[in-house]
Scaffold this motif. Structure first.
Motif, PDB file in Angstrom:
ATOM      1  N   HIS A 127      22.141  42.059  41.371  1.00 32.23           N
ATOM      2  CA  HIS A 127      22.849  41.478  42.520  1.00 32.23           C
ATOM      3  C   HIS A 127      23.636  40.237  42.079  1.00 32.23           C
ATOM      4  O   HIS A 127      23.122  39.390  41.361  1.00 32.23           O
ATOM      5  CB  HIS A 127      21.839  41.094  43.605  1.00 32.23           C
ATOM      6  N   GLY A 128      24.873  40.157  42.511  1.00 29.15           N
ATOM      7  CA  GLY A 128      25.716  39.014  42.196  1.00 29.15           C
ATOM      8  C   GLY A 128      26.585  39.190  40.966  1.00 29.15           C
ATOM      9  O   GLY A 128      27.477  38.380  40.708  1.00 29.15           O
ATOM     10  N   GLU A 141      30.514  41.429  41.712  1.00 34.87           N
ATOM     11  CA  GLU A 141      31.621  40.666  42.290  1.00 34.87           C
ATOM     12  C   GLU A 141      32.185  39.620  41.337  1.00 34.87           C
ATOM     13  O   GLU A 141      33.263  39.089  41.569  1.00 34.87           O
ATOM     14  CB  GLU A 141      31.229  40.021  43.627  1.00 34.87           C
ATOM     15  N   ARG A 142      31.475  39.348  40.259  1.00 37.76           N
ATOM     16  CA  ARG A 142      31.970  38.416  39.240  1.00 37.76           C
ATOM     17  C   ARG A 142      32.473  39.156  38.000  1.00 37.76           C
ATOM     18  O   ARG A 142      32.745  38.539  36.982  1.00 37.76           O
ATOM     19  CB  ARG A 142      30.864  37.456  38.847  1.00 37.76           C
ATOM     20  N   SER A 143      32.550  40.463  38.076  1.00 36.79           N
ATOM     21  CA  SER A 143      32.949  41.314  36.937  1.00 36.79           C
ATOM     22  C   SER A 143      32.039  41.082  35.735  1.00 36.79           C
ATOM     23  O   SER A 143      32.494  40.947  34.601  1.00 36.79           O
ATOM     24  CB  SER A 143      34.408  41.054  36.545  1.00 36.79           C
ATOM     25  N   CYS A 144      30.735  41.039  35.996  1.00 40.92           N
ATOM     26  CA  CYS A 144      29.756  40.744  34.943  1.00 40.92           C
ATOM     27  C   CYS A 144      28.727  41.855  34.805  1.00 40.92           C
ATOM     28  O   CYS A 144      28.494  42.631  35.736  1.00 40.92           O
ATOM     29  CB  CYS A 144      29.024  39.437  35.254  1.00 40.92           C
ATOM     30  N   MET A 181      30.336  29.660  34.438  1.00 43.50           N
ATOM     31  CA  MET A 181      29.367  28.963  33.590  1.00 43.50           C
ATOM     32  C   MET A 181      28.166  28.508  34.412  1.00 43.50           C
ATOM     33  O   MET A 181      27.021  28.637  33.979  1.00 43.50           O
ATOM     34  CB  MET A 181      30.023  27.779  32.894  1.00 43.50           C
ATOM     35  N   VAL A 182      28.403  28.009  35.620  1.00 48.01           N
ATOM     36  CA  VAL A 182      27.316  27.598  36.503  1.00 48.01           C
ATOM     37  C   VAL A 182      26.457  28.809  36.872  1.00 48.01           C
ATOM     38  O   VAL A 182      25.223  28.737  36.872  1.00 48.01           O
ATOM     39  CB  VAL A 182      27.870  26.895  37.769  1.00 48.01           C
ATOM     40  N   PHE A 183      27.097  29.947  37.159  1.00 47.48           N
ATOM     41  CA  PHE A 183      26.368  31.179  37.461  1.00 47.48           C
ATOM     42  C   PHE A 183      25.494  31.580  36.271  1.00 47.48           C
ATOM     43  O   PHE A 183      24.317  31.890  36.438  1.00 47.48           O
ATOM     44  CB  PHE A 183      27.343  32.304  37.819  1.00 47.48           C
TER      45      PHE A 183
END
Length: 127
Positions: free
Chosen positions: A14-15, A18-21, A52-54
Motif C-alpha cells: 500500500h502506498g 501511486e508513487r511509481s515504486c 526520500m521522506v517516504f
C-alpha cells in the motif's frame, strides 16, 4: 538475479503504486531482512524530497515489522552519477548487531570489487 540475493520477492505494498515504486525483499547469507525501495519513473518523472521522506518512513516501518525496533536499520542511497541503474533506489538493511553492519559493508565491498575487476577486464572502465 544476483547469487547473493536469496529468496528475492518484488512487492508493491500500500502506498507504493501511486508513487511509481516497488519494494524488493531479499536476504543475504547471515542477514535475513534486506530491502530495496525502487522508484520506477513514468515519462521522465523526477524523484523529489517527498519520495526520500517516504523511503525513510518505510525503512523505519520495515525495521519495526522485521525485528520490533524502528531504528534497527541502515540505509544506502547512491547518487545518479554512481548508480548502475537509472532508477532511483535506496537499500535498507535491518541490523541489530555491529557484526551485521560490518557484514553488510563486507558483502557490498566484495560485490563492488568484483564488478570493478570484471569491468576492467571487459573493457568498460566507466562504471
Amino acid at each position: 538475479m544476483p547469487v547473493w540475493m536469496l529468496d528475492r520477492q518484488v512487492l508493491q505494498p500500500h502506498g507504493y503504486a501511486e508513487r511509481s515504486c516497488v519494494l524488493v525483499r531479499y536476504r543475504l547469507p547471515a542477514l535475513r531482512h534486506c530491502f530495496v525501495l525502487c522508484h520506477e519513473p513514468n515519462s521522465g518523472e523526477t524523484p523529489s524530497a517527498e519520495l526520500m521522506v517516504f523511503f525513510l518512513g518505510e525503512a523505519a516501518r520495515l525495521a519495526e515489522a522485521s525485528v520490533g525496533d524502528d531504528q534497527a536499520f541502515m540505509l544506502i542511497h547512491s547518487g545518479r552519477s554512481i548508480r548502475r541503474r537509472g532508477n532511483w533506489h535506496q537499500h535498507v538493511f535491518v541490523v541489530q548487531r555491529r557484526w551485521q553492519k560490518a557484514w553488510v559493508y563486507t558483502v557490498l565491498g566484495l560485490k563492488n570489487i568484483a564488478l570493478a575487476v570484471y569491468n576492467v577486464v571487459a573493457g568498460d572502465r566507466h562504471r
